[in-house]
Design a protein around this motif. Structure first.
Motif, PDB file in Angstrom:
ATOM      1  N   MET A 266       0.834  -1.206   0.000  1.00 43.88           N
ATOM      2  CA  MET A 266       0.000   0.000   0.000  1.00 43.88           C
ATOM      3  C   MET A 266       0.868   1.256   0.000  1.00 43.88           C
ATOM      4  N   SER A 267       0.325   2.326  -0.526  1.00 42.25           N
ATOM      5  CA  SER A 267       1.033   3.594  -0.509  1.00 42.25           C
ATOM      6  C   SER A 267       1.214   4.072   0.926  1.00 42.25           C
ATOM      7  N   PRO A 268       2.414   4.612   1.278  1.00 43.40           N
ATOM      8  CA  PRO A 268       2.624   5.104   2.632  1.00 43.40           C
ATOM      9  C   PRO A 268       1.821   6.363   2.943  1.00 43.40           C
ATOM     10  N   ASN A 269       1.343   7.057   1.915  1.00 39.95           N
ATOM     11  CA  ASN A 269       0.574   8.280   2.100  1.00 39.95           C
ATOM     12  C   ASN A 269      -0.838   8.088   1.552  1.00 39.95           C
ATOM     13  N   PRO A 270      -1.803   8.913   2.033  1.00 39.77           N
ATOM     14  CA  PRO A 270      -3.153   8.812   1.475  1.00 39.77           C
ATOM     15  C   PRO A 270      -3.122   8.992  -0.042  1.00 39.77           C
ATOM     16  N   LEU A 271      -3.903   8.195  -0.740  1.00 34.18           N
ATOM     17  CA  LEU A 271      -3.911   8.261  -2.190  1.00 34.18           C
ATOM     18  C   LEU A 271      -4.521   9.574  -2.662  1.00 34.18           C
ATOM     19  N   GLU A 272      -3.912  10.149  -3.676  1.00 33.82           N
ATOM     20  CA  GLU A 272      -4.400  11.389  -4.262  1.00 33.82           C
ATOM     21  C   GLU A 272      -4.946  11.108  -5.655  1.00 33.82           C
ATOM     22  N   LEU A 273      -6.090  11.697  -5.958  1.00 32.85           N
ATOM     23  CA  LEU A 273      -6.712  11.589  -7.262  1.00 32.85           C
ATOM     24  C   LEU A 273      -7.152  12.976  -7.692  1.00 32.85           C
ATOM     25  N   HIS A 274      -6.523  13.514  -8.722  1.00 34.08           N
ATOM     26  CA  HIS A 274      -6.832  14.858  -9.212  1.00 34.08           C
ATOM     27  C   HIS A 274      -7.553  14.759 -10.549  1.00 34.08           C
TER      28      HIS A 274
ATOM     29  N   ALA B 103      -8.267   2.353 -12.096  1.00 34.35           N
ATOM     30  CA  ALA B 103      -7.270   1.285 -12.014  1.00 34.35           C
ATOM     31  C   ALA B 103      -6.124   1.683 -11.092  1.00 34.35           C
ATOM     32  N   ALA B 104      -5.680   2.941 -11.171  1.00 31.92           N
ATOM     33  CA  ALA B 104      -4.577   3.408 -10.335  1.00 31.92           C
ATOM     34  C   ALA B 104      -4.927   3.335  -8.858  1.00 31.92           C
ATOM     35  N   VAL B 105      -6.093   3.839  -8.498  1.00 30.32           N
ATOM     36  CA  VAL B 105      -6.491   3.844  -7.092  1.00 30.32           C
ATOM     37  C   VAL B 105      -6.662   2.421  -6.571  1.00 30.32           C
ATOM     38  N   ARG B 106      -7.237   1.549  -7.370  1.00 36.01           N
ATOM     39  CA  ARG B 106      -7.377   0.151  -6.956  1.00 36.01           C
ATOM     40  C   ARG B 106      -6.024  -0.472  -6.609  1.00 36.01           C
ATOM     41  N   LEU B 107      -4.974  -0.021  -7.321  1.00 34.15           N
ATOM     42  CA  LEU B 107      -3.641  -0.592  -7.147  1.00 34.15           C
ATOM     43  C   LEU B 107      -2.745   0.268  -6.262  1.00 34.15           C
ATOM     44  N   SER B 108      -3.345   1.206  -5.526  1.00 41.21           N
ATOM     45  CA  SER B 108      -2.610   2.053  -4.575  1.00 41.21           C
ATOM     46  C   SER B 108      -1.593   2.960  -5.246  1.00 41.21           C
TER      47      SER B 108
ATOM     48  N   PRO C  97     -11.569  -1.174 -20.611  1.00 40.92           N
ATOM     49  CA  PRO C  97     -11.839  -1.927 -19.379  1.00 40.92           C
ATOM     50  C   PRO C  97     -10.800  -1.657 -18.299  1.00 40.92           C
ATOM     51  N   VAL C  98     -11.233  -1.665 -17.055  1.00 40.69           N
ATOM     52  CA  VAL C  98     -10.314  -1.459 -15.934  1.00 40.69           C
ATOM     53  C   VAL C  98      -9.216  -2.522 -15.939  1.00 40.69           C
ATOM     54  N   ALA C  99      -9.561  -3.761 -16.299  1.00 40.76           N
ATOM     55  CA  ALA C  99      -8.568  -4.844 -16.295  1.00 40.76           C
ATOM     56  C   ALA C  99      -7.392  -4.530 -17.205  1.00 40.76           C
ATOM     57  N   LEU C 100      -7.640  -3.872 -18.322  1.00 36.74           N
ATOM     58  CA  LEU C 100      -6.554  -3.511 -19.233  1.00 36.74           C
ATOM     59  C   LEU C 100      -5.627  -2.493 -18.593  1.00 36.74           C
ATOM     60  N   LEU C 101      -6.209  -1.439 -18.010  1.00 35.00           N
ATOM     61  CA  LEU C 101      -5.377  -0.410 -17.387  1.00 35.00           C
ATOM     62  C   LEU C 101      -4.675  -0.933 -16.145  1.00 35.00           C
ATOM     63  N   GLU C 102      -5.287  -1.846 -15.424  1.00 42.52           N
ATOM     64  CA  GLU C 102      -4.609  -2.446 -14.271  1.00 42.52           C
ATOM     65  C   GLU C 102      -3.338  -3.162 -14.719  1.00 42.52           C
ATOM     66  N   ARG C 103      -3.403  -3.865 -15.826  1.00 42.97           N
ATOM     67  CA  ARG C 103      -2.200  -4.558 -16.291  1.00 42.97           C
ATOM     68  C   ARG C 103      -1.112  -3.569 -16.691  1.00 42.97           C
ATOM     69  N   VAL C 104      -1.493  -2.513 -17.400  1.00 43.30           N
ATOM     70  CA  VAL C 104      -0.518  -1.488 -17.790  1.00 43.30           C
ATOM     71  C   VAL C 104       0.146  -0.893 -16.551  1.00 43.30           C
ATOM     72  N   ILE C 105      -0.653  -0.583 -15.551  1.00 42.43           N
ATOM     73  CA  ILE C 105      -0.139   0.071 -14.349  1.00 42.43           C
ATOM     74  C   ILE C 105       0.713  -0.891 -13.529  1.00 42.43           C
ATOM     75  N   ARG C 106       0.303  -2.140 -13.410  1.00 46.13           N
ATOM     76  CA  ARG C 106       1.115  -3.122 -12.678  1.00 46.13           C
ATOM     77  C   ARG C 106       2.498  -3.281 -13.306  1.00 46.13           C
ATOM     78  N   LEU C 107       2.550  -3.266 -14.618  1.00 45.26           N
ATOM     79  CA  LEU C 107       3.810  -3.479 -15.326  1.00 45.26           C
ATOM     80  C   LEU C 107       4.783  -2.309 -15.179  1.00 45.26           C
ATOM     81  N   THR C 108       4.264  -1.100 -15.128  1.00 46.92           N
ATOM     82  CA  THR C 108       5.120   0.079 -15.272  1.00 46.92           C
ATOM     83  C   THR C 108       5.310   0.884 -13.996  1.00 46.92           C
ATOM     84  N   THR C 109       4.610   0.538 -12.911  1.00 46.68           N
ATOM     85  CA  THR C 109       4.691   1.334 -11.688  1.00 46.68           C
ATOM     86  C   THR C 109       4.707   0.441 -10.455  1.00 46.68           C
ATOM     87  N   LYS C 110       4.949   1.087  -9.313  1.00 48.26           N
ATOM     88  CA  LYS C 110       4.858   0.436  -8.012  1.00 48.26           C
ATOM     89  C   LYS C 110       3.830   1.182  -7.161  1.00 48.26           C
TER      90      LYS C 110
END
Length: 287
Positions: free
Chosen positions: A1-9, A257-262, A226-239
């Motif tokens: 999980m992110s150490p800080n509260p998640l931000e969504l702008h 997708a980003a918020v779901r994955l912290s 679909p969210v599943a597509l963006l989740e895969r992109v985000i999992r591959l390229t970020t932490k």
């Protein structure tokens, strides 16, 4: 999980306005992923129940130059170890790759991911059914490293792929021989349960269902992914804890997708309709 509260702008501005605002602000995250899902040069107006946008252009040259300019404009906002992912299809993906290679450098092109999906098919007359999109991936530098992503598979699928004799320990645990090159075919044991539990490393072709008309996640904005597509992109390229940006975010799938994955997310769009859909999606009210 992110150490800080998640931000969504969610920013209601065109790309230039978003970039200017970020560059002038003392708060400016370094984005680990910038995802672009621009119009595809269909020469149509894309319409949905909750919005529409024009995908009509004077020429292919104008289209490619515009998309390349958008990407080049965001280059300074991308972290040195970040990735740029450009979503396209058969209409212009090959022209876009050449143009964006000039921005990042050909050697920093990392991948072509194929999103394969199902749908109604008709017999070929002029061409066969197009049932895939292309996601082109550039790294900003050699520092950029992807994160391993695995997909599930069964014991039988694993053994069928290996095509080796199966052995068992006295306690019944199954294993096969691993090798370290020619002449070293029995170098170590590979335990089947470990590899089945971990899953199989993904390749560059992804079978992910497209959103049907009754999908629960559908928001009514045209060409929603679909969210599943963006989740895969985000999992591959970020932490977890990294920042993700989508400057033409449409219905906001990248943000969900980003918020779901912290991950933190910056979403923007010039369209009043897109902003309304996103703010509703994320419970932000009219704002």
């Amino acid at each position: 999980m992110s150490p800080n509260p998640l931000e969504l702008h969610v920013a209601h501005a065109d790309l230039v306005g978003q970039i200017d605002g970020l560059l002038q602000s003392p708060w400016r995250p370094a984005f680990r992923l910038i995802y672009f899902d621009p119009p595809f040069f269909t020469q149509k107006t894309q319409s949905g129940d909750e919005g529409s946008y024009s995908d009509r252009w004077d020429s292919l040259e104008q289209y490619v130059a515009t998309i390349a300019h958008w990407i080049e404009s965001t280059f300074s906002l991308l972290a040195d170890d970040g990735f740029c992912v450009l979503h396209a299809d058969y209409h212009a993906s090959h022209y876009l790759k050449v143009a964006v290679d000039k921005i990042f450098g050909y050697r920093h092109f990392r991948n072509e991911w194929i999103w394969h999906y199902t749908g109604r098919r008709v017999p070929a007359r002029r061409r066969v059914n197009s049932k895939h999109d292309v996601l082109l991936v550039w790294a900003k530098s050699d520092q950029a490293v992807m994160q391993p992503v695995y997909e599930p598979w069964t014991r039988n699928e694993y053994l069928h792929m290996k095509r080796q004799a199966l052995h068992r320990d006295p306690d019944g645990r199954e294993w096969i021989w691993g090798h370290q090159g020619r002449g070293k075919s029995k170098a170590y044991r590979i335990y089947v349960d470990q590899h089945v539990e971990r899953g199989r490393a993904i390749d560059s072709v992804w079978d992910i269902p497209i959103l049907n008309t009754s999908a629960k996640e559908r928001r009514g904005y045209p060409t929603q992914k679909p969210v599943a597509l963006l989740e895969r992109v985000i999992r591959l390229t970020t932490k977890p804890g990294d920042w993700v940006a989508d400057f033409a975010a449409g219905s906001g799938t990248t943000g969900e997708a980003a918020v779901r994955l912290s991950r933190h997310a910056w979403l923007g769009d010039v369209s009043d309709q897109a902003i309304r859909v996103m703010r509703t999606r994320f419970g932000m009210g009219e704002g």
